[in-house]
Design a protein around this motif. Structure first.
Motif, short mmCIF file in Angstrom:
data_model
loop_
_atom_site.label_atom_id
_atom_site.label_comp_id
_atom_site.label_asym_id
_atom_site.label_seq_id
_atom_site.Cartn_x
_atom_site.Cartn_y
_atom_site.Cartn_z
N PRO A 211 0.81 -1.23 0.00
CA PRO A 211 0.00 0.00 0.00
C PRO A 211 0.84 1.27 0.00
O PRO A 211 0.48 2.25 -0.67
CB PRO A 211 -0.82 -0.13 1.29
CG PRO A 211 -0.93 -1.59 1.51
CD PRO A 211 0.39 -2.15 1.08
N HIS A 212 1.95 1.28 0.71
CA HIS A 212 2.81 2.47 0.75
C HIS A 212 3.52 2.67 -0.58
O HIS A 212 3.66 3.80 -1.06
CB HIS A 212 3.82 2.34 1.89
CG HIS A 212 3.20 2.28 3.25
ND1 HIS A 212 2.61 3.37 3.85
CD2 HIS A 212 3.05 1.24 4.12
CE1 HIS A 212 2.13 3.01 5.03
NE2 HIS A 212 2.38 1.74 5.21
N ASN B 225 0.94 3.92 -3.07
CA ASN B 225 0.60 5.31 -2.76
C ASN B 225 1.66 6.26 -3.29
O ASN B 225 1.35 7.32 -3.84
CB ASN B 225 0.43 5.47 -1.26
CG ASN B 225 -0.01 6.86 -0.87
OD1 ASN B 225 -1.07 7.33 -1.24
ND2 ASN B 225 0.84 7.57 -0.12
N GLY C 154 -8.19 2.78 -3.87
CA GLY C 154 -6.83 2.71 -3.35
C GLY C 154 -6.67 3.50 -2.06
O GLY C 154 -7.45 3.36 -1.11
N THR C 155 -5.67 4.38 -2.04
CA THR C 155 -5.42 5.21 -0.85
C THR C 155 -6.12 6.57 -0.93
O THR C 155 -5.84 7.45 -0.12
CB THR C 155 -3.92 5.40 -0.64
OG1 THR C 155 -3.36 6.06 -1.80
CG2 THR C 155 -3.20 4.08 -0.43
N MET D 114 -5.61 -0.72 1.86
CA MET D 114 -5.47 0.68 1.46
C MET D 114 -6.62 1.55 1.95
O MET D 114 -6.56 2.77 1.87
CB MET D 114 -5.37 0.78 -0.06
CG MET D 114 -4.17 0.05 -0.64
SD MET D 114 -3.98 0.39 -2.40
CE MET D 114 -2.71 -0.81 -2.82
N HIS D 115 -7.69 0.93 2.44
CA HIS D 115 -8.88 1.68 2.81
C HIS D 115 -8.61 2.67 3.95
O HIS D 115 -9.20 3.75 3.98
CB HIS D 115 -10.00 0.72 3.22
CG HIS D 115 -10.60 -0.01 2.06
ND1 HIS D 115 -11.79 -0.70 2.16
CD2 HIS D 115 -10.18 -0.16 0.79
CE1 HIS D 115 -12.08 -1.25 0.99
NE2 HIS D 115 -11.11 -0.94 0.15
N LYS D 116 -7.74 2.31 4.88
CA LYS D 116 -7.47 3.19 6.02
C LYS D 116 -6.95 4.54 5.55
O LYS D 116 -7.42 5.60 6.01
CB LYS D 116 -6.47 2.54 6.97
CG LYS D 116 -6.14 3.40 8.19
CD LYS D 116 -5.16 2.70 9.12
CE LYS D 116 -4.82 3.58 10.31
NZ LYS D 116 -3.84 2.91 11.22
N LYS D 117 -5.99 4.52 4.63
CA LYS D 117 -5.43 5.78 4.12
C LYS D 117 -6.49 6.56 3.35
O LYS D 117 -6.56 7.80 3.44
CB LYS D 117 -4.23 5.49 3.22
CG LYS D 117 -3.51 6.73 2.72
CD LYS D 117 -2.85 7.50 3.85
CE LYS D 117 -2.05 8.66 3.32
NZ LYS D 117 -1.46 9.47 4.42
N ALA D 118 -7.34 5.84 2.60
CA ALA D 118 -8.42 6.52 1.85
C ALA D 118 -9.38 7.21 2.82
O ALA D 118 -9.82 8.34 2.57
CB ALA D 118 -9.16 5.52 0.97
N ARG E 157 -7.90 10.43 4.04
CA ARG E 157 -8.01 11.50 3.05
C ARG E 157 -9.45 11.99 2.93
O ARG E 157 -9.70 13.16 2.67
CB ARG E 157 -7.49 11.01 1.69
CG ARG E 157 -5.97 10.92 1.61
CD ARG E 157 -5.48 10.83 0.18
NE ARG E 157 -4.04 11.06 0.10
CZ ARG E 157 -3.13 10.10 -0.08
NH1 ARG E 157 -3.51 8.85 -0.21
NH2 ARG E 157 -1.85 10.40 -0.12
N THR F 149 -15.94 3.67 1.76
CA THR F 149 -15.09 2.67 1.11
C THR F 149 -15.63 1.28 1.41
O THR F 149 -15.99 0.97 2.55
CB THR F 149 -13.64 2.76 1.60
OG1 THR F 149 -13.58 2.57 3.02
CG2 THR F 149 -13.02 4.11 1.25
#
Length: 205
Positions: free
Chosen positions: A10-11, A14, A43-44, A68-72, A75, A85
């Motif tokens: 995921p990083h 991103n 994604g993110t 990747m949902h956490k970062k999305a 945002r 998400t």
């Protein structure tokens, strides 16, 4: 899901998908979205800052990569638009027919195992007259570059979360039940096997 796919990939994605050249493409495409939006492969959440809150009422982001949902979601807190998400399972979208005004897919069709089946689902959930906005990398028209895409592919795919460098994006979109009404094709800055991009709009047929 292994440690690499859950914690490292995921990083990497991103960072790679957030490069200036790709963000420039997002900035041109995403403001065209209107109404209730479904984003295929959120994604993110790199597209989220580019949605026009005056034109978009809600965004449902579907993605099989739940890591990747956490970062999305982080945002999503920076926008006034309602964002949700959800997981995409077996290319099936958990939504009713004719329930979205716009579908968005950016640098996603390269990764979905059955991209055509996923697009048929997108077509199902779009309202009549709804648009698919897409920006995807794929098969180069240059024989030499395409040959390199095929050489690299076996090594690239496991490292890049299942990404295919050599998919024929326009053909996939058409086989998914859409007619392309506008499209720009070009190389972005970077290695040519990874940077031939198709950006445009399509409608269901």
């Amino acid at each position: 899901m292994g440690f690499y796919d859950k914690h490292i990939l995921p990083h990497l994605i991103n960072c790679a998908c957030g490069l200036p050249a790709m963000m420039g493409q997002r900035a041109k495409l995403i403001p065209l979205a209107t109404g209730r939006v479904i984003e295929l492969g959120i994604g993110t959440g790199l597209n989220l800052p580019f949605y026009d809150a005056k034109k978009v009422s809600a965004i449902i982001g579907v993605d099989p990569a739940v890591g990747m949902h956490k970062k999305a979601r982080q945002r999503a807190e920076q926008t006034s638009i309602s964002v949700e998400t959800v997981a995409l399972e077996l290319e099936q979208i958990a939504a009713e027919d004719d329930s979205f005004d716009t579908a968005v897919s950016t640098f996603t069709l390269c990764t979905i195992p059955d991209a055509i089946a996923a697009l048929h689902e997108v077509r199902r959930v779009l309202k009549p007259g709804g648009e698919l906005l897409f920006c995807e990398h794929g098969k180069s028209p240059d024989a030499g570059v395409y040959a390199w895409q095929q050489r690299i592919q076996p090594f690239w795919k496991p490292l890049a979360g299942g990404c295919h460098l050599d998919r024929d994006i326009p053909a996939i979109i058409e086989q998914g039940g859409f007619r392309i009404v506008e499209m720009e094709k070009r190389y972005l800055k970077g290695p040519k096997p990874m940077t031939y991009v198709f950006r445009g709009r399509a409608v269901a047929v």
